[in-house]
Design an enzyme around this catalytic site. Sequence first.
Site, PDB file in Angstrom:
ATOM      1  CG  MET A  60      -1.888  -1.191   1.184  1.00 54.06           C
ATOM      2  SD  MET A  60      -3.425  -0.893   2.060  1.00 54.06           S
ATOM      3  CE  MET A  60      -2.825  -0.609   3.695  1.00 54.06           C
ATOM      4  N   GLY A  61       2.151   1.082  -0.347  1.00 51.40           N
ATOM      5  CA  GLY A  61       3.041   2.234  -0.455  1.00 51.40           C
ATOM      6  C   GLY A  61       3.530   2.748   0.881  1.00 51.40           C
TER       7      GLY A  61
ATOM      8  CG  LEU B 126       7.374   1.546  -0.649  1.00 53.17           C
ATOM      9  CD1 LEU B 126       8.177   1.326  -1.925  1.00 53.17           C
ATOM     10  CD2 LEU B 126       6.461   0.352  -0.385  1.00 53.17           C
TER      11      LEU B 126
ATOM     12  N   GLY C 155      10.873  -2.813   5.798  1.00 50.70           N
ATOM     13  CA  GLY C 155      10.120  -4.072   5.771  1.00 50.70           C
ATOM     14  C   GLY C 155       9.748  -4.433   4.338  1.00 50.70           C
ATOM     15  CG  HIS C 156       6.978  -2.001   2.203  1.00 49.96           C
ATOM     16  ND1 HIS C 156       6.877  -0.863   2.965  1.00 49.96           N
ATOM     17  CD2 HIS C 156       5.734  -2.539   2.159  1.00 49.96           C
ATOM     18  CE1 HIS C 156       5.628  -0.710   3.371  1.00 49.96           C
ATOM     19  NE2 HIS C 156       4.909  -1.716   2.903  1.00 49.96           N
TER      20      HIS C 156
ATOM     21  CD  GLN D 135      -6.444  -3.452   2.689  1.00 52.61           C
ATOM     22  OE1 GLN D 135      -6.447  -4.037   1.625  1.00 52.61           O
ATOM     23  NE2 GLN D 135      -5.403  -3.494   3.502  1.00 52.61           N
TER      24      GLN D 135
ATOM     25  CB  VAL E 138      12.227  -5.382   8.637  1.00 49.24           C
ATOM     26  CG1 VAL E 138      13.375  -4.384   8.788  1.00 49.24           C
ATOM     27  CG2 VAL E 138      12.546  -6.413   7.558  1.00 49.24           C
TER      28      VAL E 138
ATOM     29  CB  SER F 232       3.994  -0.421  10.812  1.00 50.50           C
ATOM     30  OG  SER F 232       2.711  -0.001  10.388  1.00 50.50           O
TER      31      SER F 232
ATOM     32  NE  ARG G 190      -2.314   0.321   9.724  1.00 48.32           N
ATOM     33  CZ  ARG G 190      -3.507   0.744   9.339  1.00 48.32           C
ATOM     34  NH1 ARG G 190      -4.036   1.802   9.908  1.00 48.32           N
ATOM     35  NH2 ARG G 190      -4.172   0.109   8.399  1.00 48.32           N
TER      36      ARG G 190
HETATM   37  P1  AMP Z   1       1.470  -2.795   3.522  1.00 43.26           P
HETATM   38  O1  AMP Z   1       2.066  -1.789   2.574  1.00 43.26           O
HETATM   39  O2  AMP Z   1       1.430  -2.350   4.937  1.00 43.26           O
HETATM   40  O3  AMP Z   1       0.167  -3.365   3.010  1.00 43.26           O
HETATM   41  O4  AMP Z   1       2.483  -4.018   3.513  1.00 43.26           O
HETATM   42  C1  AMP Z   1       2.861  -4.659   2.327  1.00 43.26           C
HETATM   43  C2  AMP Z   1       3.614  -5.919   2.665  1.00 43.26           C
HETATM   44  O5  AMP Z   1       4.758  -5.607   3.450  1.00 43.26           O
HETATM   45  C3  AMP Z   1       2.772  -6.901   3.480  1.00 43.26           C
HETATM   46  O6  AMP Z   1       3.020  -8.209   3.005  1.00 43.26           O
HETATM   47  C4  AMP Z   1       3.295  -6.691   4.866  1.00 43.26           C
HETATM   48  O7  AMP Z   1       3.143  -7.829   5.685  1.00 43.26           O
HETATM   49  C5  AMP Z   1       4.750  -6.419   4.600  1.00 43.26           C
HETATM   50  N1  AMP Z   1       5.368  -5.727   5.747  1.00 43.26           N
HETATM   51  C6  AMP Z   1       4.890  -4.612   6.365  1.00 43.26           C
HETATM   52  N2  AMP Z   1       5.682  -4.294   7.408  1.00 43.26           N
HETATM   53  C7  AMP Z   1       6.689  -5.217   7.440  1.00 43.26           C
HETATM   54  C8  AMP Z   1       7.822  -5.421   8.282  1.00 43.26           C
HETATM   55  N3  AMP Z   1       8.101  -4.619   9.301  1.00 43.26           N
HETATM   56  N4  AMP Z   1       8.629  -6.478   8.015  1.00 43.26           N
HETATM   57  C9  AMP Z   1       8.363  -7.309   6.980  1.00 43.26           C
HETATM   58  N5  AMP Z   1       7.293  -7.156   6.142  1.00 43.26           N
HETATM   59  C10 AMP Z   1       6.478  -6.131   6.373  1.00 43.26           C
END
Ligand code: AMP
Length: 280
Positions: free
Chosen positions: A30-31, A33, A36-37, A61, A176, A185, A187
């Site tokens: 969802m960008g 970044l 983790g991404h 969602q 991560v 995150s 967030r």
């Molecule tokens: P999102 O952009 O929040 O929808 O996340 C996209 C992908 O990145 C999803 O598969 C998440 O589980 C993964 N993701 C988000 N935060 C982390 C993190 N801290 N470590 C590893 N993967 C992550």
Amino acid sequence: MRLIATVAAMRETSRGARREGKTMAFVPTMGYLHRGHLALLKEAKKRADLVVASIFVNPTQFNESEDFSSYPREPERDRKLLEENGVDILFLPATEEVYPEGFQTTIDVTGLSEGLCGSSRPGHFSAVATVVAKLFNILRPDVALFGEKDYQQLALIRRMNADLNFGISIVGVPTVREHDGLAMSSRNAGLSPEERKAAPSLYRALSRGRKLFERGERKAEAIIGEAKGVIENPIELDYLEIRDSETLAKIEEISGEAAFAIAARLGKTRLIDNIILKEK
Ligand code: AMP
């Protein structure tokens, strides 16, 4: 890096890649970044000839109170990061094309959507499963990568992939973290300085529980009780639970492997985290 904004062009490009015998790894996001991404992208690069990332802030969602419109967005920075991290194709579908007028199909991964985050986010996982299924159908990737941070989401996508015969290899990537243990995150950007200071206590709580587990404790209640004591103000706990790591069924006593998961509110921000408790 190629930018693709329409479903037809994305479909055509992935068809072309398949015809050329190239394998494709897919990282939906969802960008906004963060590292983790990037870990997902790195893993994707190892597993296929082509890496496709998508950025789509999926309106369905979000509950109204979670405010889809205030979700952080930084498209220019994201684009640069994706390019620097070896992404071949960035798919940026428009909301109107993902959900055209008359759209009415949803996917429910019934059991796995219940409890944990499903309780406080009604409809969330159905919306996630539906959008991921759509993206899977548009791209038909060989491999798709998801973070273990969103543990319930990962479990549910594995289930959907098996149940609906997508035949995609689903890869989970370890969480991560920031230096102080806080799971990265998008967030986290919404935390006030006071909330940011308290936020690492979520992971500290999980780690405290793990210590007890490593010392031989197997009763979920005892581990949860110990972990709860670590959570700092002004955190409002949503849940702290130990579940079967695959079915996410409630368990009272751990044998083999279990997911220890937490969700909490810090002001307007809802954070989640989890670790796996595994017997040696
Ligand atoms: P999102 O952009 O929040 O929808 O996340 C996209 C992908 O990145 C999803 O598969 C998440 O589980 C993964 N993701 C988000 N935060 C982390 C993190 N801290 N470590 C590893 N993967 C992550």
